[in-house]
Design a protein around this motif. Structure first.
Motif, PDB file in Angstrom:
ATOM      1  N   VAL A 103     -17.062   2.770   2.219  1.00  0.00           N
ATOM      2  CA  VAL A 103     -15.907   2.108   2.844  1.00  0.00           C
ATOM      3  C   VAL A 103     -16.049   2.150   4.368  1.00  0.00           C
ATOM      4  CG1 VAL A 103     -13.401   2.117   3.106  1.00  0.00           C
ATOM      5  CG2 VAL A 103     -14.411   2.712   0.891  1.00  0.00           C
ATOM      6  N   LEU A 104     -16.507   3.285   4.885  1.00  0.00           N
ATOM      7  CA  LEU A 104     -16.675   3.418   6.337  1.00  0.00           C
ATOM      8  C   LEU A 104     -17.734   2.445   6.856  1.00  0.00           C
ATOM      9  CD1 LEU A 104     -16.499   7.288   6.891  1.00  0.00           C
ATOM     10  CD2 LEU A 104     -14.681   5.593   7.093  1.00  0.00           C
ATOM     11  N   ALA A 160      -0.888   7.108  -1.035  1.00  0.00           N
ATOM     12  CA  ALA A 160      -2.302   7.498  -1.146  1.00  0.00           C
ATOM     13  C   ALA A 160      -3.157   6.670  -0.189  1.00  0.00           C
ATOM     14  CB  ALA A 160      -2.796   7.331  -2.588  1.00  0.00           C
ATOM     15  N   PHE A 161      -2.843   5.379  -0.109  1.00  0.00           N
ATOM     16  CA  PHE A 161      -3.571   4.531   0.839  1.00  0.00           C
ATOM     17  C   PHE A 161      -3.300   4.980   2.269  1.00  0.00           C
ATOM     18  CE2 PHE A 161      -3.386   1.170   3.979  1.00  0.00           C
ATOM     19  CZ  PHE A 161      -4.701   0.723   3.954  1.00  0.00           C
ATOM     20  N   GLN A 162      -2.025   5.185   2.586  1.00  0.00           N
ATOM     21  CA  GLN A 162      -1.658   5.545   3.954  1.00  0.00           C
ATOM     22  C   GLN A 162      -2.358   6.835   4.376  1.00  0.00           C
ATOM     23  OE1 GLN A 162       0.051   3.550   5.982  1.00  0.00           O
ATOM     24  NE2 GLN A 162      -0.464   5.005   7.585  1.00  0.00           N
ATOM     25  N   ALA A 202      -5.191   8.049   3.158  1.00  0.00           N
ATOM     26  CA  ALA A 202      -6.627   7.796   3.339  1.00  0.00           C
ATOM     27  C   ALA A 202      -6.873   7.065   4.655  1.00  0.00           C
ATOM     28  CB  ALA A 202      -7.172   6.978   2.167  1.00  0.00           C
ATOM     29  N   ALA A 203      -6.006   6.095   4.964  1.00  0.00           N
ATOM     30  CA  ALA A 203      -6.175   5.307   6.191  1.00  0.00           C
ATOM     31  C   ALA A 203      -6.019   6.212   7.419  1.00  0.00           C
ATOM     32  CB  ALA A 203      -5.158   4.169   6.227  1.00  0.00           C
ATOM     33  N   GLU A 204      -5.052   7.130   7.347  1.00  0.00           N
ATOM     34  CA  GLU A 204      -4.858   8.028   8.491  1.00  0.00           C
ATOM     35  C   GLU A 204      -6.028   8.999   8.649  1.00  0.00           C
ATOM     36  OE1 GLU A 204      -0.907   9.712   8.253  1.00  0.00           O
ATOM     37  OE2 GLU A 204      -0.011   7.718   8.475  1.00  0.00           O
ATOM     38  N   LEU A 205      -6.599   9.407   7.536  1.00  0.00           N
ATOM     39  CA  LEU A 205      -7.779  10.283   7.603  1.00  0.00           C
ATOM     40  C   LEU A 205      -8.938   9.565   8.305  1.00  0.00           C
ATOM     41  CD1 LEU A 205      -9.293  12.903   6.748  1.00  0.00           C
ATOM     42  CD2 LEU A 205     -10.015  11.650   4.706  1.00  0.00           C
ATOM     43  N   VAL A 206      -9.188   8.335   7.857  1.00  0.00           N
ATOM     44  CA  VAL A 206     -10.284   7.547   8.435  1.00  0.00           C
ATOM     45  C   VAL A 206     -10.055   7.308   9.931  1.00  0.00           C
ATOM     46  CG1 VAL A 206     -11.234   5.193   8.402  1.00  0.00           C
ATOM     47  CG2 VAL A 206     -10.972   6.464   6.271  1.00  0.00           C
ATOM     48  N   GLY A 207      -8.790   7.163  10.309  1.00  0.00           N
ATOM     49  CA  GLY A 207      -8.458   6.884  11.707  1.00  0.00           C
ATOM     50  C   GLY A 207      -8.493   8.108  12.608  1.00  0.00           C
ATOM     51  N   LYS A 208      -8.634   9.290  12.018  1.00  0.00           N
ATOM     52  CA  LYS A 208      -8.674  10.504  12.844  1.00  0.00           C
ATOM     53  C   LYS A 208      -9.949  10.573  13.661  1.00  0.00           C
ATOM     54  CE  LYS A 208      -5.737  13.961  10.819  1.00  0.00           C
ATOM     55  NZ  LYS A 208      -5.671  15.168   9.996  1.00  0.00           N
ATOM     56  N   PHE A 245       0.847  -1.186   0.000  1.00  0.00           N
ATOM     57  CA  PHE A 245       0.000   0.000   0.000  1.00  0.00           C
ATOM     58  C   PHE A 245       0.882   1.235   0.000  1.00  0.00           C
ATOM     59  CE2 PHE A 245      -3.433  -2.644   2.110  1.00  0.00           C
ATOM     60  CZ  PHE A 245      -4.147  -2.743   0.945  1.00  0.00           C
ATOM     61  N   ASP A 246       0.513   2.169  -0.804  1.00  0.00           N
ATOM     62  CA  ASP A 246       1.380   3.312  -1.023  1.00  0.00           C
ATOM     63  C   ASP A 246       0.919   4.542  -0.247  1.00  0.00           C
ATOM     64  OD1 ASP A 246      -0.867   4.074  -2.275  1.00  0.00           O
ATOM     65  OD2 ASP A 246      -0.027   4.048  -4.297  1.00  0.00           O
TER      66      ASP A 246
END
Lengths: 109, 109
Positions: A98-99, A19-21, A23-29, A16-17
């Motif tokens: 996705v959420l 862009a994924f990281q 997006a993942a950090e955004l979702v985890g906020k 995972f590159d």
């Protein structure tokens, strides 16, 4: 772009590159899921969203809303609009799905 | 449990809760996606996983692996197993599909 996917759609070209990281950090906020949830459920004005999320501060909500607008997940319509306030963009609607999948996974025990 | 879902499966009972927040923060942790990706792609031993992820330290990889095992996303099989090392659990396989959806969302621009 040549993508080699396995049966589940996993991309076989590398880990995972960025862009994924990102997006993942955004979702985890903290509060990001709750803010999107509130907008989906008809809370569009700042005060409505704040009242729908127990514990969030004005400062933090303003910060999250700004980030979600900057990332094209929410848009803000002005007072000339029939429903002024924050709305999901098409990209936000796609993230919402996705959420939901992540939410369902979290509840499977 | 009575769940009121809209057409997209959104749960209408309240904002995303602690279980969602917990899962979202896990997904947002640095290297979590990359570690799962490596295991999916046939890297099972510690050294194989580490070599598949440029930039990760032994300490951080050990920490992530422990957390993923504690959360029933990975399991560790010992040297008596035909393929010793880390493997996805059924719960990990379900999370993998969510990560693919998030990855695809991140790449849509």
């Amino acid at each position: 772009m040549d993508k080699a996917r396995d049966q589940d759609g996993w991309i076989g070209k590398g880990p995972f590159d960025a862009a994924f990281q990102d997006a993942a950090e955004l979702v985890g906020k903290r509060w990001v899921g709750a803010v999107i949830w509130a907008v989906v459920h008809g809370k569009h004005r700042f005060a409505e969203i704040r009242n729908a999320i127990p514990g969030i501060s004005d400062r933090l909500l303003a910060e999250r809303l700004k980030e979600l607008v900057d990332r094209d997940i929410l848009c803000h319509r002005d007072t000339g609009d029939p429903v002024p306030g924050y709305h999901l963009t098409p990209r936000g609607a796609a993230l919402r799905r996705v959420l939901i999948a992540l939410h369902d996974w979290a509840k499977q025990r």
